[in-house]
Scaffold this active site. Structure first.
Site, PDB file in Angstrom:
ATOM      1  N   GLY A  72      -3.195  -5.154  -2.560  1.00 63.44           N
ATOM      2  CA  GLY A  72      -2.830  -5.890  -1.353  1.00 63.44           C
ATOM      3  C   GLY A  72      -1.744  -6.913  -1.647  1.00 63.44           C
ATOM      4  N   GLY A  93      -9.426  -4.738  -4.835  1.00 58.60           N
ATOM      5  CA  GLY A  93      -8.460  -4.853  -3.722  1.00 58.60           C
ATOM      6  C   GLY A  93      -7.104  -5.297  -4.216  1.00 58.60           C
ATOM      7  N   GLY A  94      -6.750  -4.846  -5.417  1.00 55.82           N
ATOM      8  CA  GLY A  94      -5.588  -5.398  -6.122  1.00 55.82           C
ATOM      9  C   GLY A  94      -4.244  -4.904  -5.641  1.00 55.82           C
ATOM     10  N   LEU A 130      -1.869 -10.021  -2.549  1.00 58.31           N
ATOM     11  CA  LEU A 130      -2.069 -11.016  -3.612  1.00 58.31           C
ATOM     12  C   LEU A 130      -2.280 -10.417  -5.004  1.00 58.31           C
ATOM     13  CD1 LEU A 130      -2.311 -12.829  -1.147  1.00 58.31           C
ATOM     14  CD2 LEU A 130      -4.432 -13.747  -2.064  1.00 58.31           C
ATOM     15  N   ASP A 166     -13.974   1.558  -5.231  1.00 54.83           N
ATOM     16  CA  ASP A 166     -14.412   1.273  -3.863  1.00 54.83           C
ATOM     17  C   ASP A 166     -15.551   0.263  -3.981  1.00 54.83           C
ATOM     18  OD1 ASP A 166     -15.503   1.222  -1.344  1.00 54.83           O
ATOM     19  OD2 ASP A 166     -15.392   3.387  -1.041  1.00 54.83           O
ATOM     20  N   TYR A 222     -13.933 -11.815  10.350  1.00 58.76           N
ATOM     21  CA  TYR A 222     -13.346 -12.199   9.061  1.00 58.76           C
ATOM     22  C   TYR A 222     -13.868 -13.573   8.637  1.00 58.76           C
ATOM     23  CZ  TYR A 222      -9.550 -13.454   5.763  1.00 58.76           C
ATOM     24  OH  TYR A 222      -8.820 -13.846   4.671  1.00 58.76           O
ATOM     25  N   LYS A 275     -16.402 -14.633   5.584  1.00 59.87           N
ATOM     26  CA  LYS A 275     -15.982 -15.533   4.501  1.00 59.87           C
ATOM     27  C   LYS A 275     -16.922 -16.746   4.362  1.00 59.87           C
ATOM     28  CE  LYS A 275     -12.375 -13.447   2.720  1.00 59.87           C
ATOM     29  NZ  LYS A 275     -12.260 -13.073   1.310  1.00 59.87           N
ATOM     30  N   ASP A 308      -8.258  -0.644  -6.767  1.00 52.03           N
ATOM     31  CA  ASP A 308      -8.186  -0.561  -5.290  1.00 52.03           C
ATOM     32  C   ASP A 308      -8.656   0.837  -4.923  1.00 52.03           C
ATOM     33  OD1 ASP A 308      -7.125  -0.630  -2.466  1.00 52.03           O
ATOM     34  OD2 ASP A 308      -6.237  -2.492  -3.173  1.00 52.03           O
ATOM     35  N   ILE A 309      -8.639   1.128  -3.608  1.00 53.07           N
ATOM     36  CA  ILE A 309      -8.985   2.492  -3.185  1.00 53.07           C
ATOM     37  C   ILE A 309      -7.721   3.288  -2.866  1.00 53.07           C
ATOM     38  CG2 ILE A 309     -11.310   2.043  -2.327  1.00 53.07           C
ATOM     39  CD1 ILE A 309     -10.106   1.660   0.469  1.00 53.07           C
TER      40      ILE A 309
HETATM   41  N1  LIG Z   1      -3.040 -13.007   2.439  1.00 53.43           N
HETATM   42  C1  LIG Z   1      -3.477 -14.131   2.994  1.00 53.43           C
HETATM   43  O1  LIG Z   1      -2.766 -14.777   3.764  1.00 53.43           O
HETATM   44  C2  LIG Z   1      -4.859 -14.634   2.658  1.00 53.43           C
HETATM   45  C3  LIG Z   1      -5.243 -15.898   3.129  1.00 53.43           C
HETATM   46  C4  LIG Z   1      -6.538 -16.364   2.855  1.00 53.43           C
HETATM   47  C5  LIG Z   1      -7.394 -15.594   2.080  1.00 53.43           C
HETATM   48  N2  LIG Z   1      -6.992 -14.378   1.623  1.00 53.43           N
HETATM   49  C6  LIG Z   1      -7.948 -13.574   0.862  1.00 53.43           C
HETATM   50  O2  LIG Z   1      -7.352 -13.122  -0.338  1.00 53.43           O
HETATM   51  C7  LIG Z   1      -7.844 -11.814  -0.653  1.00 53.43           C
HETATM   52  C8  LIG Z   1      -6.658 -10.880  -0.861  1.00 53.43           C
HETATM   53  O3  LIG Z   1      -5.886 -10.880   0.321  1.00 53.43           O
HETATM   54  P1  LIG Z   1      -4.647  -9.905   0.513  1.00 53.43           P
HETATM   55  O4  LIG Z   1      -3.726 -10.587   1.443  1.00 53.43           O
HETATM   56  O5  LIG Z   1      -4.162  -9.416  -0.787  1.00 53.43           O
HETATM   57  O6  LIG Z   1      -5.349  -8.720   1.342  1.00 53.43           O
HETATM   58  P2  LIG Z   1      -4.734  -7.298   1.678  1.00 53.43           P
HETATM   59  O7  LIG Z   1      -5.269  -6.901   3.013  1.00 53.43           O
HETATM   60  O8  LIG Z   1      -3.264  -7.281   1.471  1.00 53.43           O
HETATM   61  O9  LIG Z   1      -5.416  -6.403   0.543  1.00 53.43           O
HETATM   62  C9  LIG Z   1      -6.772  -6.108   0.554  1.00 53.43           C
HETATM   63  C10 LIG Z   1      -6.983  -4.868  -0.279  1.00 53.43           C
HETATM   64  O10 LIG Z   1      -8.367  -4.498  -0.180  1.00 53.43           O
HETATM   65  C11 LIG Z   1      -8.402  -3.092  -0.296  1.00 53.43           C
HETATM   66  N3  LIG Z   1      -9.652  -2.542   0.206  1.00 53.43           N
HETATM   67  C12 LIG Z   1     -10.027  -2.283   1.481  1.00 53.43           C
HETATM   68  N4  LIG Z   1     -11.237  -1.684   1.507  1.00 53.43           N
HETATM   69  C13 LIG Z   1     -11.645  -1.582   0.211  1.00 53.43           C
HETATM   70  C14 LIG Z   1     -12.797  -1.048  -0.414  1.00 53.43           C
HETATM   71  N5  LIG Z   1     -13.781  -0.475   0.294  1.00 53.43           N
HETATM   72  N6  LIG Z   1     -12.879  -1.118  -1.759  1.00 53.43           N
HETATM   73  C15 LIG Z   1     -11.888  -1.680  -2.493  1.00 53.43           C
HETATM   74  N7  LIG Z   1     -10.761  -2.180  -1.951  1.00 53.43           N
HETATM   75  C16 LIG Z   1     -10.648  -2.132  -0.618  1.00 53.43           C
HETATM   76  C17 LIG Z   1      -7.210  -2.606   0.518  1.00 53.43           C
HETATM   77  O11 LIG Z   1      -6.844  -1.289   0.134  1.00 53.43           O
HETATM   78  C18 LIG Z   1      -6.164  -3.651   0.196  1.00 53.43           C
HETATM   79  O12 LIG Z   1      -5.275  -3.251  -0.821  1.00 53.43           O
HETATM   80  C19 LIG Z   1      -8.751 -11.403   0.504  1.00 53.43           C
HETATM   81  O13 LIG Z   1     -10.085 -11.627   0.144  1.00 53.43           O
HETATM   82  C20 LIG Z   1      -8.359 -12.328   1.627  1.00 53.43           C
HETATM   83  O14 LIG Z   1      -9.433 -12.587   2.490  1.00 53.43           O
HETATM   84  C21 LIG Z   1      -5.747 -13.885   1.892  1.00 53.43           C
END
Ligand SMILES: NC(=O)c1ccc[n+]([C@@H]2O[C@H](COP(=O)([O-])OP(=O)(O)OC[C@H]3O[C@@H](n4cnc5c(N)ncnc54)[C@H](O)[C@@H]3O)[C@@H](O)[C@H]2O)c1
Length: 360
Positions: free
Chosen positions: A58, A55-56, A60, A99, A188, A192, A81-82
């Site tokens: 996204g 999920g790289g 973070l 995926d 969600y 978690k 990522d996908i």
């Molecule tokens: N951003 C925040 O505020 C926050 C806060 C607390 C925890 N987190 C956790 O940190 C992690 C990263 O968060 P983020 O903000 O970068 O999330 P994001 O939603 O920006 O990114 C998530 C990524 O997961 C990918 N994804 C979706 N389905 C998938 C699949 N089947 N296979 C592979 N990849 C897939 C998406 O394409 C996306 O790029 C998550 O686990 C989230 O729960 C984030």
């Protein structure tokens, strides 16, 4: 429950940090899958490690990849990522389609890239998850099952973040301790809590080196992925573009937040921490940066945009925010592995404004 650590453990963690700085200096960059990395044997395995981030693409992932590549070498960090990556992402280091629902492919990536550690970021966040519960169940729970199984099979270290959303209306909200009632009301949050409990189960039963942090809402100049704390990022983009913002939370909604560089710092500290620094009963720690309300953020932003106009029209995300912590108690992370945040509200606002002003 206060889980304090004896002083010698904290000192030993500092020694590990300084040992690692020396190790990093001797790391080399190599092609994915090749055996040219310099292996520095220590109690925790080969150094530098090879890391897979799921999920790289996204909010973070790419910042973490950038920092890890500085430490371990460009080709030792595989972003996945996908989604189709940009040319810039491709130019920055190895990228693979992955995926998390395809467990066979996950095994092949781990073997082909000779992975040691997995950072599992793939997830559907709170607001998006409520809109598509079936998909959230698949990605957040089934995908996670695949990841823990892969980590168990290949003896990998696993970092998977949790969230403030893992707490619910019956949890104490200010401050929210590490160990307390967790009865979240979003899919969600439920997924978690499952991450935390299953990770700990695999740790105790199979010895999987599972580590997790409960992140607050993460703020960055880049686009967020559909969470309840996203207002605090959208507001910068909208105000810079139009001078106005319509906030989907009430002005007095206090939530814990963290600026992306602090979030990345915490992730790296937890990833690299020597196993002995964690409390024997803790694999999941709260992380706190700064707690503020929309009104307090607006007040700080007015220093840069004196004429900005903000209206408040709470939507369904307000009900989610009302069940979440206002302040996380991260005393244990600070005591056990010396966690500290660098950004307060004024410093963070200044930096985001500067970054976005340059890019527009
Ligand atoms: N951003 C925040 O505020 C926050 C806060 C607390 C925890 N987190 C956790 O940190 C992690 C990263 O968060 P983020 O903000 O970068 O999330 P994001 O939603 O920006 O990114 C998530 C990524 O997961 C990918 N994804 C979706 N389905 C998938 C699949 N089947 N296979 C592979 N990849 C897939 C998406 O394409 C996306 O790029 C998550 O686990 C989230 O729960 C984030």
């Amino acid at each position: 429950m206060q889980l304090m650590k004896p002083l010698w453990r904290r000192i030993s963690s500092q020694l590990v940090v300084s040992f690692r700085s020396q190790s990093r200096a001797s790391s080399t960059i190599s092609d994915p899958g090749s055996s040219t990395r310099t292996l520095v044997s220590n109690a925790e395995g080969d150094w530098p490690p090879r890391v897979l981030i799921t999920g790289g693409l996204g909010q973070l992932g790419s910042n973490l990849a950038k920092e890890l590549r500085k430490r371990y070498g460009v080709n030792n960090v595989v972003l996945s990522d996908i989604m189709k990556p940009t040319q810039k992402i491709l130019a920055n280091g190895p990228y693979a389609y992955a995926d998390v629902l395809d467990v066979k492919h996950l095994h092949s990536l781990v073997v082909n890239y000779n992975i040691d550690w997995v950072v599992h970021f793939s997830a559907l966040l709170s607001a998006i998850g409520e809109k598509d519960v079936t998909r959230a169940l698949k990605v957040n729970i089934e995908g996670y099952h695949n990841i823990v199984e892969v980590c168990k099979s290949h003896n990998l270290r696993l970092f998977c973040p949790s969230t403030i959303g893992a707490f619910g209306p019956s949890s104490p909200r200010n401050p929210t301790p590490d160990v307390t009632i967790q009865r979240p009301r979003t899919i969600y949050g439920v997924s978690k809590v499952h991450v935390e409990l299953l990770g700990e189960y695999y740790y105790y039963k199979y010895g999987v080196d599972f580590r997790s942090l409960r992140f607050p809402g993460v703020l960055s100049a880049g686009a967020p992925g559909g969470g309840t704390t996203d207002y605090a990022v959208h507001i910068f983009h909208d105000v810079i573009r139009t001078g106005e913002y319509k906030c989907f939370l009430r002005e007095d909604t206090r939530l814990p937040m963290i600026y992306l560089p602090d979030c990345t710092k915490a992730t790296i500290m937890a990833l690299e921490a020597h196993p002995s620094v964690f409390h024997p009963e803790m694999r999941t720690y709260n992380i706190q940066g700064i707690s503020f309300t929309p009104a307090e953020l607006v007040e700080e932003m007015r220093k840069y945009f004196p004429n900005m106009k903000v209206t408040y029209e709470p939507d369904e995300r307000q009900a989610i925010a009302d069940t979440w912590p206002e302040v996380l108690d991260d005393t244990n992370a600070r005591a056990d592995w010396n966690w500290s945040h660098d950004y307060d509200l004024p410093k963070m606002v200044k930096e985001i404004v500067e970054k976005l002003s340059k890019s527009t």
